[in-house]
Write a protein that holds these residues in place. Structure first.
Motif, PDB file in Angstrom:
ATOM      1  N   GLU A   1     -10.196   1.898  -4.367  1.00 23.89           N
ATOM      2  CA  GLU A   1      -9.414   0.682  -4.647  1.00 23.89           C
ATOM      3  C   GLU A   1      -8.537   0.333  -3.459  1.00 23.89           C
ATOM      4  O   GLU A   1      -8.446   1.100  -2.514  1.00 23.89           O
ATOM      5  N   ALA A   2      -7.893  -0.830  -3.529  1.00 25.16           N
ATOM      6  CA  ALA A   2      -7.075  -1.288  -2.404  1.00 25.16           C
ATOM      7  C   ALA A   2      -5.770  -0.498  -2.329  1.00 25.16           C
ATOM      8  O   ALA A   2      -5.099  -0.292  -3.334  1.00 25.16           O
ATOM      9  N   GLN A   3      -5.445  -0.051  -1.127  1.00 24.86           N
ATOM     10  CA  GLN A   3      -4.209   0.680  -0.891  1.00 24.86           C
ATOM     11  C   GLN A   3      -3.139  -0.279  -0.380  1.00 24.86           C
ATOM     12  O   GLN A   3      -1.989  -0.180  -0.741  1.00 24.86           O
ATOM     13  N   ILE A   4      -3.566  -1.210   0.481  1.00 23.66           N
ATOM     14  CA  ILE A   4      -2.641  -2.173   1.071  1.00 23.66           C
ATOM     15  C   ILE A   4      -3.160  -3.574   0.762  1.00 23.66           C
ATOM     16  O   ILE A   4      -4.322  -3.870   1.025  1.00 23.66           O
ATOM     17  N   ARG A  32      -8.198   2.296   0.089  1.00 21.80           N
ATOM     18  CA  ARG A  32      -7.650   3.646   0.230  1.00 21.80           C
ATOM     19  C   ARG A  32      -8.584   4.490   1.093  1.00 21.80           C
ATOM     20  O   ARG A  32      -9.794   4.463   0.915  1.00 21.80           O
ATOM     21  N   GLY A  33      -8.011   5.198   2.042  1.00 22.22           N
ATOM     22  CA  GLY A  33      -8.811   6.085   2.886  1.00 22.22           C
ATOM     23  C   GLY A  33      -9.470   5.402   4.073  1.00 22.22           C
ATOM     24  O   GLY A  33     -10.154   6.052   4.850  1.00 22.22           O
ATOM     25  N   GLY A  68      -0.459  -0.614  -5.216  1.00 17.94           N
ATOM     26  CA  GLY A  68      -0.219  -1.424  -6.406  1.00 17.94           C
ATOM     27  C   GLY A  68       1.220  -1.861  -6.615  1.00 17.94           C
ATOM     28  O   GLY A  68       1.506  -2.638  -7.521  1.00 17.94           O
ATOM     29  N   GLU A  69       2.140  -1.377  -5.750  1.00 16.61           N
ATOM     30  CA  GLU A  69       3.552  -1.721  -5.943  1.00 16.61           C
ATOM     31  C   GLU A  69       4.054  -2.605  -4.807  1.00 16.61           C
ATOM     32  O   GLU A  69       3.676  -2.398  -3.659  1.00 16.61           O
ATOM     33  N   PRO A  70       4.944  -3.543  -5.130  1.00 15.35           N
ATOM     34  CA  PRO A  70       5.547  -4.338  -4.057  1.00 15.35           C
ATOM     35  C   PRO A  70       6.339  -3.425  -3.127  1.00 15.35           C
ATOM     36  O   PRO A  70       7.011  -2.498  -3.591  1.00 15.35           O
ATOM     37  N   VAL A  71       6.235  -3.674  -1.832  1.00 17.24           N
ATOM     38  CA  VAL A  71       6.973  -2.861  -0.863  1.00 17.24           C
ATOM     39  C   VAL A  71       8.402  -3.399  -0.765  1.00 17.24           C
ATOM     40  O   VAL A  71       8.607  -4.545  -0.398  1.00 17.24           O
ATOM     41  N   VAL A  72       9.377  -2.579  -1.117  1.00 17.84           N
ATOM     42  CA  VAL A  72      10.775  -3.020  -1.084  1.00 17.84           C
ATOM     43  C   VAL A  72      11.598  -2.211  -0.082  1.00 17.84           C
ATOM     44  O   VAL A  72      12.783  -2.439   0.094  1.00 17.84           O
ATOM     45  N   GLY A  73      10.932  -1.267   0.599  1.00 16.65           N
ATOM     46  CA  GLY A  73      11.628  -0.446   1.581  1.00 16.65           C
ATOM     47  C   GLY A  73      10.687   0.652   2.020  1.00 16.65           C
ATOM     48  O   GLY A  73       9.549   0.706   1.547  1.00 16.65           O
ATOM     49  N   PRO A  74      11.158   1.540   2.916  1.00 10.88           N
ATOM     50  CA  PRO A  74      10.294   2.638   3.360  1.00 10.88           C
ATOM     51  C   PRO A  74       9.841   3.488   2.168  1.00 10.88           C
ATOM     52  O   PRO A  74      10.619   3.735   1.250  1.00 10.88           O
ATOM     53  N   ARG A  75       8.574   3.885   2.184  1.00  4.41           N
ATOM     54  CA  ARG A  75       8.022   4.624   1.054  1.00  4.41           C
ATOM     55  C   ARG A  75       7.826   6.094   1.407  1.00  4.41           C
ATOM     56  O   ARG A  75       7.475   6.431   2.521  1.00  4.41           O
ATOM     57  N   ALA A  76       7.996   6.925   0.387  1.00  6.79           N
ATOM     58  CA  ALA A  76       7.854   8.372   0.599  1.00  6.79           C
ATOM     59  C   ALA A  76       6.425   8.750   0.951  1.00  6.79           C
ATOM     60  O   ALA A  76       6.186   9.739   1.633  1.00  6.79           O
ATOM     61  N   THR A 187      -5.119   6.968   4.432  1.00  5.54           N
ATOM     62  CA  THR A 187      -5.392   5.654   4.986  1.00  5.54           C
ATOM     63  C   THR A 187      -4.705   5.575   6.341  1.00  5.54           C
ATOM     64  O   THR A 187      -3.520   5.894   6.448  1.00  5.54           O
ATOM     65  N   VAL A 188      -5.438   5.194   7.381  1.00  7.08           N
ATOM     66  CA  VAL A 188      -4.830   5.056   8.707  1.00  7.08           C
ATOM     67  C   VAL A 188      -4.814   3.587   9.085  1.00  7.08           C
ATOM     68  O   VAL A 188      -5.811   2.878   8.953  1.00  7.08           O
ATOM     69  N   PHE A 189      -3.665   3.133   9.529  1.00  4.14           N
ATOM     70  CA  PHE A 189      -3.479   1.739   9.922  1.00  4.14           C
ATOM     71  C   PHE A 189      -2.788   1.781  11.265  1.00  4.14           C
ATOM     72  O   PHE A 189      -1.645   2.216  11.356  1.00  4.14           O
TER      73      PHE A 189
END
Ligand code: ADP
Ligand code: ADP
Length: 226
Positions: A1-4, A32-33, A68-76, A187-189
Motif C-alpha cells: 500500500e501507499a506509504q507516502i 511502502r518499501g 495513512g496519517e497527515p504529517v503534522v511534525g517529525p515522525r518517530a 521505504t527510501v526517498f
C-alpha cells in the motif's frame, strides 16, 4: 500500500514582500518499501519536497500523508540524513548512533548490538570508538546513515546524501545503501542532482521541472533485483 501520499501539495515561502513558490500542485504516491529518487535542477524544490514529507515544513496547500496519517511534525518512524553529516563531536561514532535511540528512551544490550551491526553494514566496523573529527567526510556520512536507521524507521529520507563525496566513495556507499535496503526493506526517498545515480539506485524516479515547483515526470526503472 501507499506509504507516502501527496495531494495537490503547494508550498510558498513568504518573507516580507517576497513570495517564493517552492512547490505547486504536486501529486505523488509512493508504495511502502519503494526506493525513490528525486532529481532536478538546483532550486526546483527537491529539499522542500523532502522537508514536507519529513514533517519539518508544513504545506501551504494540499495534504501530505505518511502511513495513512497527515504529517503534522517529525515522525518517530522516519530517519533523516542530510548532505552534510550532523554528528555531535563530543561522542564517538557508536555514541552518536546510540544517541538516536537514547532520545527515544531505548537503551540496553540489544540497542548496542543493533548500532554495531549497522555500523558494520555501512563499512565502519572497527571504527565504533572514533570521534567524528577523526574520520573522513565519507565515513561521517556513513555514520549518519547508520544513525538514521538505528531506530528501525519504516522510511529513510536523504537530501543529497552522497553530494559531498568523491566518485569512489559514492560508488561504495551506493552498494552499501542498496544492501541495507534489501535487508531492512524500509521505504527510501532520496534527493540527488545526478540522474545517473537516480537510475542506478532507485526503482522509481521523480523528475522535477525547470519550471520551479512542479513535477515533470514520474517513471519506474526496471531494475533486476536479487
Ligand atoms: P532544491 O532542493 O531543488 O535546490 P529547494 O527546495 O531548496 O530546492 O528550494 C526551492 C525554492 O524555494 C528556491 O527558490 C529556494 O530559494 C526557496 N526556498 C527554500 N527554502 C526556503 C525558505 N526557508 N525560505 C524562503 N525560500 C525558500
Ligand atoms: P540545497 O539546495 O542544497 O538543499 P539550499 O541552499 O537550497 O540547499 O537550502 C539550504 C537551507 O536554506 C534550507 O534550510 C532552505 O530551506 C533554506 N533556504 C533556501 N533558500 C532560501 C531562501 N531564499 N531564503 C531563506 N532560506 C532559504
Amino acid at each position: 500500500e501507499a506509504q507516502i501520499v501527496l495531494k495537490g501539495v503547494g508550498k510558498t515561502f513568504v518573507r516580507g514582500l517576497q513570495r517564493t513558490t517552492a512547490l505547486a500542485g504536486v501529486d505523488i504516491e509512493i508504495a511502502r518499501g519503494a526506493f525513490v529518487a528525486v532529481v532536478g535542477p538546483s532550486g526546483c524544490g527537491k529539499s522542500t519536497l523532502l522537508r514536507l514529507v519529513s514533517g519539518l515544513v508544513m504545506p501551504s496547500e494540499g495534504s501530505v500523508r505518511v502511513a495513512g496519517e497527515p504529517v503534522v511534525g517529525p515522525r518517530a518512524d522516519t530517519g533523516i540524513v542530510f548532505q552534510k553529516a550532523t554528528l555531535v563531536d563530543w561522542r564517538d561514532i557508536l555514541g552518536n548512533v546510540l544517541l538516536q535511540l537514547e532520545m527515544r528512551g531505548i537503551d540496553g544490550p540489544e540497542a548496542r548490538e543493533r548500532a554495531r551491526t549497522l555500523l558494520t553494514a555501512v563499512g565502519l566496523g572497527g571504527f565504533e570508538n572514533r570521534y567524528p573529527h577523526e574520520l573522513s567526510g565519507g565515513m561521517q556520512q556513513r555514520a549518519a546513515i547508520a544513525r538514521g536507521l538505528v531506530h528501525q524507521p519504516g522510511m529513510l529520507l536523504m537530501d543529497e546524501p552522497f553530494g559531498a563525496l568523491d566518485a569512489l566513495t559514492r560508488e561504495q556507499m551506493r552498494l552499501d545503501l542498496e544492501a541495507l535496503w534489501l535487508r531492512e526493506r524500509m521505504t527510501v526517498f532520496f534527493i540527488t542532482h545526478s540522474i545517473d545515480e537516480a537510475v542506478l539506485l532507485a526503482d522509481r524516479v521523480i523528475v522535477m521541472s525547470q519550471r520551479p515547483g512542479t513535477v515533470d515526470h514520474v517513471f519506474d526503472v526496471d531494475l533486476p533485483r536479487p
